[in-house]
Design an enzyme around this catalytic site. Sequence first.
Site, PDB file in Angstrom:
ATOM      1  N   VAL A 152       0.835  -1.205   0.000  1.00  0.00           N
ATOM      2  CA  VAL A 152       0.000   0.000   0.000  1.00  0.00           C
ATOM      3  C   VAL A 152       0.867   1.250   0.000  1.00  0.00           C
ATOM      4  O   VAL A 152       0.580   2.221  -0.711  1.00  0.00           O
ATOM      5  CB  VAL A 152      -0.961  -0.006   1.203  1.00  0.00           C
ATOM      6  CG1 VAL A 152      -1.799   1.270   1.221  1.00  0.00           C
ATOM      7  CG2 VAL A 152      -1.868  -1.230   1.150  1.00  0.00           C
ATOM      8  N   TYR A 153       1.941   1.224   0.758  1.00  0.00           N
ATOM      9  CA  TYR A 153       2.858   2.369   0.792  1.00  0.00           C
ATOM     10  C   TYR A 153       3.413   2.656  -0.602  1.00  0.00           C
ATOM     11  O   TYR A 153       3.407   3.808  -1.063  1.00  0.00           O
ATOM     12  CB  TYR A 153       3.992   2.074   1.770  1.00  0.00           C
ATOM     13  CG  TYR A 153       5.003   3.189   1.916  1.00  0.00           C
ATOM     14  CD1 TYR A 153       4.675   4.367   2.560  1.00  0.00           C
ATOM     15  CD2 TYR A 153       6.300   3.047   1.413  1.00  0.00           C
ATOM     16  CE1 TYR A 153       5.603   5.389   2.707  1.00  0.00           C
ATOM     17  CE2 TYR A 153       7.229   4.057   1.554  1.00  0.00           C
ATOM     18  CZ  TYR A 153       6.881   5.225   2.195  1.00  0.00           C
ATOM     19  OH  TYR A 153       7.810   6.229   2.327  1.00  0.00           O
ATOM     20  N   VAL A 154       3.867   1.619  -1.283  1.00  0.00           N
ATOM     21  CA  VAL A 154       4.398   1.786  -2.635  1.00  0.00           C
ATOM     22  C   VAL A 154       3.323   2.335  -3.570  1.00  0.00           C
ATOM     23  O   VAL A 154       3.589   3.214  -4.401  1.00  0.00           O
ATOM     24  CB  VAL A 154       4.952   0.451  -3.172  1.00  0.00           C
ATOM     25  CG1 VAL A 154       5.178   0.509  -4.677  1.00  0.00           C
ATOM     26  CG2 VAL A 154       6.252   0.097  -2.472  1.00  0.00           C
TER      27      VAL A 154
END
Length: 245
Positions: A152-154
């Site tokens: 999700v961060y990416v």
Amino acid sequence: MANSIRTAIVTGAFRGIGAALAKRLAADGFRTVVNYASSPTDAESVVAEILANGGHATAVRADVAEPEAVRALFDQAEAEYGPVDVLVNNAGIIKLSPLAEVTDEDFQRMIAVNLTGSFNGMREGARRVRDGGRIINLSTSIIGNYLPAHGVYVATKAAVEGMTHVLAKELGSRGVTVNAVAPGPVATELFFAGRSEAFIQRLIGDIPLGRLGEPADIARVVSFLASPESGWINGQIIKANGGRN
């Protein structure tokens, strides 16, 4: 940015990379707005250090995930120091988890801060950063490595990079450049949270320079992008990661 009084906003500037960015821009002569969402003591500490070193800074609370708060952040910056020349969209969070185990709450919060927050900043910056100014976004060098537990961060940062490229083309006629800095592993509280020592050592082993980055390493890149010398650099993603990828 010919005016001798220059103003910069750094979001999420109360600690880590953001604090280093605020201190460096203040040292470069910017009247710096140190944004925070929930850590007034930390933000005031950053401001106090800047003032002690002869700079100009003020702390302003705003949750970048809220459009009204970002508008108010610009309002306060302009009231305190005049028109904004540089916006650094640094505020971000990370929650590590395999994709199958990401909670709805963690997903929504990362989207809210990392993606919506950056969008809110870019949109307001596109309207209010002075001609010839700079918008600098923070991405991540994990894009390209695609490490497990970072999905999700990416995704949020990849979206920020996409908007960086587009906004650079939209604002070019005003002389406003839009770039992103993609740090590699940097020794901050955010980086160490949730990562084992063994994992950290594996990351260091992948870095040709043989060490984690320091916040000052990223601050030097942002300082350059905020300066007149970077005027021909636009729409770029600059990796500052010791050669890791």
